[in-house]
Each structure stands twice: as C-alpha cells, then as structure tokens.
Write an enzyme that holds these catalytic residues in place. Sequence first.
Site: not given
Length: 508
Positions: A40, A60, A73, A98, A143, A187-188, A330, A332, A402
């Site tokens: 990311q 891509h 990229d 992290r 991740h 992660n997740e 995590n 939200y 998170e």
Amino acid sequence: MKISLILFCLGLVLTDAAVIKQNKRFPDDFFFGTGTSAYQIEGGWDADDKGDSIWDYMTHNMPEVITDHSNGDIAADSFNNYKRDVEMMRELGLDMYRFSLSWPRILPTGVPNYVSEAGITYYNNLIDEMLKYNIQPMITLYHWDLPQKLQEMGGFMNPLIADWFEDFARIAYERFGDRVKYWITFNEGYQICYEGYDYVSKAPRLNATGVGEYLCARNLLLAHARAYHAYNNDFRPTQGGICGYTISISSAQPLNDTEEDRLALELHTQAEWAIYTDPIFSKEGGFPKELSELVAEKSANQGFPRSRLPAFSEEEKEFIKGTSDFFGVNHYGGGYVSFSLYDLENSVVPSTQDDIQVGSYAPEDWPQAASFWLKRMPRSLYIVLKRIHERYDGNVPIIVTENGWSTHAGIEDEDRVAYYRAALEGALDAMDEGVNLLGYFAWSLLDNFEWMAGYSERFGLYEVDFEDPARTRTPRKSAFIYKQIIKTRVVDHGYEPHSYVMTIDEGH
C-alpha cells in the site's frame, strides 16, 4: 520501549483498572502506534531484483477491477521516502510503528533459494532509522502480497504454503529479529481467504465460493502455527520477543434481543472471525463447533463426499492451539445481524453466506465514511474488545493493530477526529472493565493504495499528494489530535490545535 512490555504481553497485569476508572487515562506503559502495509505504501514494485506479488500481477493485468484503475507501483513511495515517514512518526510521538514485509522483495522467487540483499537492506535501513529515535518496530510477515510465483502453484490452496511461509518467516527472524521484538504472522485471515479465494474483492480473485475460503483457512492456520513454533523454539530464547496474530472483527450486534438473533450473531461471529481464532485461542481448539456441523450437513445435502470445511486432526489441533502471545484485532465498523435480514433469493450456493444464512445492516443515520462498507457504530470498539475478552475467558492480552476512518482527498477530517476519540474512549471503558488491552495502532500513518478502491479513499493521518512526484506528506487535523492523545494519555474533546505546523517534541 521497555522490555517489561514483553512480559505484559505474555499475560501479566498491565495496569490498575481503578486508576483508569478514576482518571480515564491510558497508563504510561500503554503503547500507541500507527500501521501500514508494504504494497500500500512502498512503491518500488520492480526495484532491484524484487519479484511480482499477486497485487502487482492483478493490477497490471486487470486494472479495471480497481476503482480508479490505479496500482501500487509507486504508491506513497516509502521505498524512497522512509526517512520522512520516520520523521512523521517522531512528529506524532509514536511508541511503535507497525509495517509489513514484502515477501517478493525479500524472496523474489517466493522461496529461499535466493534472498535479495537489496530487499534486506531496505528493511534494515527502515528499522535502524526507527530505532535511532526509540520507535519500536512491529513487523507483520504477511499483509496480502503473496509472491505471484507461489500463487501459480496454488497459493493458500496448496498445503505446502505452510512450508513456504515458515521458510520466509525464518529468514525474517534471522535478519531482523536482533532488533525487532514484536511480530505478527498474518493480517486478517478472513480477507485473505474469503475475499481472495472464495470471492473476488481481493487478489487473487479465485472465486471458488463455498470451498476456497475453508481450504485457505485450514492451510493458513497451519502456516501460522509453523511460523509461531519456529520463533518460539528457535529464536525467542535469544531474541526475547513476542509473536502474535491479527484478525479483523466487526462490532456486530443482534437485531432483536431474541434467542434466534443471538444464534445468528454467534454464527456470524464464527464465520467472520472465530473460524480463524478459535483454533488458536479457545480451550478446545479446532474450528467452531456449530459452523463445522452446519457446513458438514450442508455439504452432504449438496452432494459433496466430505465436508467443504475439512477438520483438523487431533495432532493438528494441539499444534495450533495457543500459538499466539496476543490477540491482534483490526476494527473499523459494525451493524446488526439477523436470520431475517438474509437475502435468500440472491444467495450463491455453495457459499459461506449460504451456509449460515445471516444478513446484516447498518442504520442510515450512522455517520458514513468514504468507504461504502464503513459506518461509525456507537461504542463500536468497546463492543469488540469485550466480545474477545468474554469469548476467551478474559485471559488473552489484546492489541488493537488497526483502527481508522476513511475520507476523500483533502485535509479536513473532523469526522476522523470524532471517530478516533470515540474509539479510544471505548478502549478506556473496556480496560476499566478488565480487558487486558496493551496498545493501539491507528490506521494509517499516511494515505496509501486502498486496495480495490485505489486512491479514491484515504485513511491517513497524513495526506499524500499522489500528483506530486515527491509524494509530499501533510498532516491532517487528526494527526494533531492523535499526537495530543499520545502525549497526555487522555482523550480531551476540548483540545484544539493552536497551530497546524507539525513539530518534533523533545525526546522523539
């Protein structure tokens, strides 16, 4: 970060709940951080000898699946701007940061026949820059950016993923473990397995509904246990760190206070996250009982010769059980769940949703983030922390790895400020009621490539100008608010920044 934190993570009492109740203050040993992930923010997708990840391949070859047809990229170009990132950590006064390792940056072929020394150097430079200012690194090994070469051999559908992942983990421990004391394996799991293998909302978009997630979940948990035991047996004795596991949890609540909706909540819980956590944290081990029985029954009725959710052997249950020094969560948003909310007419068979037949909704009047899936549910983080605490008998140390809120581009983020204040008040309330919460990581340090949403959604405390080749970073108001919370250990709704010029306080 004091070495005593490691002992706290292993189960010692972190703080005096009575003091928190009186002062509503985070204790001095509570650690604050921010989080990011490699794909990311890093960019440098083909720098040096790095191999392709499944996200490189997907963006891509199928750019149309990303909202704005973008890719990672360059992203925030942290590959070249890591010193500025560390400077931002210092400005905020973070205790920890992290980040994840790019598997194909370290192992271009996916396996350790060749280790990229350029990739190792990049992470060594980042780690050393952080430690120079006493900011402790927490590394996530995986991740979501699996080497494309491994995906072509089946990825998480191939049981050999346990071998591949342990090999990668051992190299990370060997090269970085002398300085890194906090590790997360995966992660997740739900997002990896359901969204990537059962559905098409994450790479590699396998769309093997009703089968892909369950096979992936089984293999992922065995891979996690292999990496944990490798650390516990061969590296912890000399390195003295801790190793954990992170899962995403929504703050679901039953639509009605009925036995039926409470059962719906339990099945929703088992399908969304307990399938990935019960094998590690429950006393019994193995996949959740009700979900396992339901999938086995439906599989038989659908003509499958065996359950689509393959059980662990007793030996495997014991191998996985207890393989985490903390519960990384995590979180939200959330909503209400009920059998009555399930859309049976448009159900895909077989699928995880059809297996449990539980639907969900969030009221229209809840604040809406830029992300369609995120609304601010009242007392959301508190609900999640209490649920983990109660499900695992109050014994598990928890870290919020998170927590964040998305906006569109721009500096104004009052709604993010409100979200963080509410979440951290919920954390204090949960600690007041005995939840063993060790630390909190805001997501995210800076704007990044937000997966299928590209750059159309922003989670950063710092805005990134993606039109500027320098990828200029600018603090939002939420950065100043978070900085004040870290400094004072108090959530003060009356605080307003006197200036929007970010400086580094002495000592950071």
